[in-house]
Write a protein that holds these residues in place. Structure first.
Motif, mmCIF file in Angstrom:
data_model
loop_
_atom_site.group_PDB
_atom_site.id
_atom_site.type_symbol
_atom_site.label_atom_id
_atom_site.label_comp_id
_atom_site.label_asym_id
_atom_site.label_seq_id
_atom_site.Cartn_x
_atom_site.Cartn_y
_atom_site.Cartn_z
ATOM 1 N N GLY A 83 -1.315 23.228 -50.678
ATOM 2 C CA GLY A 83 -2.741 23.454 -50.505
ATOM 3 C C GLY A 83 -3.523 22.206 -50.141
ATOM 4 O O GLY A 83 -4.390 22.239 -49.259
ATOM 5 N N SER A 84 -3.237 21.077 -50.788
ATOM 6 C CA SER A 84 -3.999 19.845 -50.545
ATOM 7 C C SER A 84 -3.790 19.298 -49.133
ATOM 8 O O SER A 84 -4.775 19.037 -48.425
ATOM 9 N N PRO A 85 -2.530 19.089 -48.675
ATOM 10 C CA PRO A 85 -2.383 18.569 -47.312
ATOM 11 C C PRO A 85 -2.885 19.538 -46.250
ATOM 12 O O PRO A 85 -3.406 19.111 -45.214
ATOM 13 N N LEU A 86 -2.752 20.843 -46.498
ATOM 14 C CA LEU A 86 -3.279 21.820 -45.541
ATOM 15 C C LEU A 86 -4.790 21.703 -45.438
ATOM 16 O O LEU A 86 -5.363 21.706 -44.333
ATOM 17 N N ALA A 87 -5.457 21.573 -46.584
ATOM 18 C CA ALA A 87 -6.916 21.427 -46.576
ATOM 19 C C ALA A 87 -7.331 20.144 -45.865
ATOM 20 O O ALA A 87 -8.282 20.143 -45.077
ATOM 21 N N PRO A 243 -0.939 10.303 -42.021
ATOM 22 C CA PRO A 243 -0.446 9.862 -43.336
ATOM 23 C C PRO A 243 1.048 10.038 -43.512
ATOM 24 O O PRO A 243 1.666 9.305 -44.286
ATOM 25 N N TRP A 244 1.660 10.989 -42.802
ATOM 26 C CA TRP A 244 3.088 11.245 -43.012
ATOM 27 C C TRP A 244 3.976 10.138 -42.440
ATOM 28 O O TRP A 244 5.156 10.078 -42.770
ATOM 29 N N ASP A 246 2.804 6.872 -42.573
ATOM 30 C CA ASP A 246 2.283 5.668 -43.208
ATOM 31 C C ASP A 246 3.060 5.429 -44.502
ATOM 32 O O ASP A 246 2.754 5.991 -45.545
ATOM 33 N N ARG A 247 4.062 4.561 -44.439
ATOM 34 C CA ARG A 247 4.947 4.357 -45.586
ATOM 35 C C ARG A 247 4.211 3.791 -46.793
ATOM 36 O O ARG A 247 4.510 4.142 -47.932
ATOM 37 N N GLY A 248 3.252 2.896 -46.537
ATOM 38 C CA GLY A 248 2.499 2.324 -47.643
ATOM 39 C C GLY A 248 1.696 3.366 -48.392
ATOM 40 O O GLY A 248 1.660 3.382 -49.626
ATOM 41 N N TYR A 249 1.053 4.271 -47.659
ATOM 42 C CA TYR A 249 0.242 5.299 -48.315
ATOM 43 C C TYR A 249 1.130 6.328 -49.004
ATOM 44 O O TYR A 249 0.821 6.792 -50.104
ATOM 45 N N LEU A 250 2.236 6.680 -48.381
ATOM 46 C CA LEU A 250 3.160 7.618 -49.018
ATOM 47 C C LEU A 250 3.731 7.028 -50.301
ATOM 48 O O LEU A 250 3.973 7.757 -51.277
ATOM 49 N N ARG A 251 3.943 5.712 -50.324
ATOM 50 C CA ARG A 251 4.411 5.068 -51.552
ATOM 51 C C ARG A 251 3.349 5.197 -52.645
ATOM 52 O O ARG A 251 3.673 5.453 -53.812
ATOM 53 N N GLY A 382 -5.830 14.719 -48.236
ATOM 54 C CA GLY A 382 -5.069 15.947 -48.443
ATOM 55 C C GLY A 382 -3.652 15.663 -48.908
ATOM 56 O O GLY A 382 -3.133 16.333 -49.805
ATOM 57 N N VAL A 383 -3.030 14.636 -48.322
ATOM 58 C CA VAL A 383 -1.690 14.246 -48.754
ATOM 59 C C VAL A 383 -1.738 13.654 -50.165
ATOM 60 O O VAL A 383 -0.867 13.932 -50.999
ATOM 61 N N ALA A 384 -2.772 12.859 -50.454
ATOM 62 C CA ALA A 384 -2.892 12.272 -51.793
ATOM 63 C C ALA A 384 -3.017 13.343 -52.860
ATOM 64 O O ALA A 384 -2.529 13.176 -53.987
ATOM 65 N N GLY A 385 -3.667 14.458 -52.531
ATOM 66 C CA GLY A 385 -3.828 15.538 -53.492
ATOM 67 C C GLY A 385 -2.526 16.187 -53.915
ATOM 68 O O GLY A 385 -2.478 16.888 -54.933
ATOM 69 N N MET A 386 -1.458 15.944 -53.155
ATOM 70 C CA MET A 386 -0.162 16.508 -53.514
ATOM 71 C C MET A 386 0.378 15.926 -54.811
ATOM 72 O O MET A 386 1.160 16.591 -55.502
ATOM 73 N N ALA A 387 -0.015 14.702 -55.148
ATOM 74 C CA ALA A 387 0.538 14.052 -56.343
ATOM 75 C C ALA A 387 0.273 14.891 -57.584
ATOM 76 O O ALA A 387 1.177 15.120 -58.401
ATOM 77 N N GLN A 388 -0.950 15.354 -57.736
ATOM 78 C CA GLN A 388 -1.284 16.159 -58.905
ATOM 79 C C GLN A 388 -0.551 17.491 -58.891
ATOM 80 O O GLN A 388 -0.079 17.961 -59.935
#
Length: 448
Positions: A83-87, A243-244, A246-251, A382-388
């Motif tokens: 849901g988060s990355p889609l949004a 973002p997909w 971006d290795r630093g942000y994915l880390r 949206g990608v960051a929201g996946m963590a939760q």
């Protein structure tokens, strides 16, 4: 000297943040933010109603056994991750206001379908889509609000957390009435109450104005002193077109998953530990929710006022790890005493888990915003929201499958691991902030 001291005291008083009620009346973002906070309050009240009733509804009304119920909720959790990355992806291309209204209406439809759908094969997609819409709505709410709140997004986040917790508590209280009745009709009323909350939230969102700057978190403006530039190093730090790549942000997102474990510790870990490993009375379990709700409502704004800006947010990550470690130490120690000792240790652990939540709530979103390239923040957030979402699926399994099995040592290992990872997260965040600000970093950009 005395006069000078008095002047400084008055100046400090004038610089203090207004109280919670005053901030709710005049939140960052003005009228639109105020409407959004009301919509969130009603949305969370409805969600609190359903969260308190869903397991019992699926068990006693629909007739699912434990195995199928686990599959249903697990599938819903997995769907929620998307849901988060889609949004975020859609928010780069379409108005956030329209997307949020759509998410509310989507959940309205799927909740109403639960009134007539009882077949397990049909329940799976209905509940999965509901959770996907739920996570998308949360991301869109924050995208919208942080745009209208601008640089005061941390204050808005605190107000959002306070109103959301108040909404959950209100919803749980209303659900208790329906659960006491316990009939099929009572459960249907609870479902309709949640659906109605989505409808009212959609109507309220429709009254707001779409903020400027599609794909941005704040409307375009001249950068403030010390702010990260919108081009140049920021674009370079993106590591690619999105973002997909971006290795630093994915880390950062990967390390942010264990920085959300306080949620599972408080909701699942502490109650199960009380029941299975301590002599504390079972009647103590509701007190954990009360402690959490009261402390978040009362303290969230004060904590956020002290953690303004991305570098202080990075420091709050380290405090999160330390607080979680102390919480786990208390849980490990709660098995060695009598009823009063165990009860005191568990209540103190609940307070520390709430303190960790307060730290996480002001650090996670601020860093998610600040570490993302300005021109693509919607998709990055949206990608960051996946963590939760990932934590909500994996956290309960970690606690019940590994920590509980290992006993007190399991809590000590978990606390030490989270504390260690929090230091790694803090160091990585500071390095990336240096890169975004154009300050030479000690390591090459690819490792930021």
């Amino acid at each position: 000297m005395r006069r000078g001291g008095e002047i400084r005291k008055e100046r400090r008083r004038g610089e203090r943040e207004p109280g919670l009620l005053a901030q709710l009346r005049r939140p960052p973002g003005g009228r639109d933010a105020r409407i959004m906070l009301l919509a969130q309050l009603l949305d969370r009240a409805g969600t609190g109603v359903w969260a308190a009733a869903c397991v019992l509804y699926f068990t006693f009304v629909v007739g699912l056994d434990a195995g199928r119920l686990g599959i249903l909720l697990g599938a819903a959790g997995v769907a929620g991750i998307a849901g988060s990355p889609l949004a975020g992806h859609l928010a780069d291309r379409f108005p956030v206001r329209s997307l949020l209204i759509g998410a509310h209406l989507l959940r309205l439809v799927t909740l109403c379908l639960l009134l007539v759908v009882t077949d397990f094969a049909l329940l799976l997609p209905v509940v999965a889509v509901t959770h996907l819409g739920d996570r998308a709505a949360k991301t869109l709410e924050m995208l919208f609000a942080t745009r209208v709140a601008g640089e005061r997004r941390a204050t808005y986040q605190a107000l959002s957390r306070s109103s959301a917790n108040a909404g959950y508590a209100l919803g749980a209280g209303l659900a208790a009435i329906g659960l006491a009745v316990g009939t099929r009709g009572a459960y249907h009323v609870l479902i309709l109450a949640n659906a109605l909350s989505f409808l009212v939230a959609a109507v309220l969102v429709r009254r707001t104005r779409e903020p400027r700057g599609r794909g941005l978190v704040a409307a375009p403006a001249a950068p403030a002193a010390g702010a990260a530039p919108t081009e140049g190093p920021a674009a370079a730090a993106g590591g690619g077109p999105g973002p997909w790549r971006d290795r630093g942000y994915l880390r950062f997102v990967l390390l942010d998953i264990p920085m959300n474990l306080d949620d599972s510790i408080l909701a699942i870990g502490i109650p199960l530990w009380l029941v299975s490993h301590t002599t504390a009375p079972h009647e103590l379990i509701p007190a954990f929710l009360v402690v959490n709700t009261v402390l978040v409502v009362v303290l969230q704004l004060r904590v956020s006022a002290k953690v303004q800006g991305p570098r202080r947010a990075a420091g709050a990550v380290a405090l999160y790890g330390l607080t979680t470690l102390l919480c786990c130490v208390l849980l490990a120690a709660s098995t060695g005493g009598g009823v009063w000792t165990a009860s005191a240790a568990l209540l103190a652990a609940a307070v520390l888990a709430t303190a960790a939540e307060l730290m996480r709530s002001v650090s996670s979103w601020e860093l998610a915003v600040s570490l993302a390239p300005r021109q693509a923040r919607a998709s990055y957030l949206g990608v960051a929201g996946m963590a939760q979402s990932v934590q909500k699926s994996a956290g309960p399994l970690l606690l019940t499958g590994a920590v509980m099995t290992a006993g007190p040592a399991g809590w000590l290992v978990l606390g030490a691991a989270v504390a260690g990872l929090s230091l790694v997260q803090r160091r990585a965040a500071v390095r990336r902030l240096d890169l975004l600000a154009g300050t030479p970093a000690p390591a090459p950009a690819a490792a930021a």
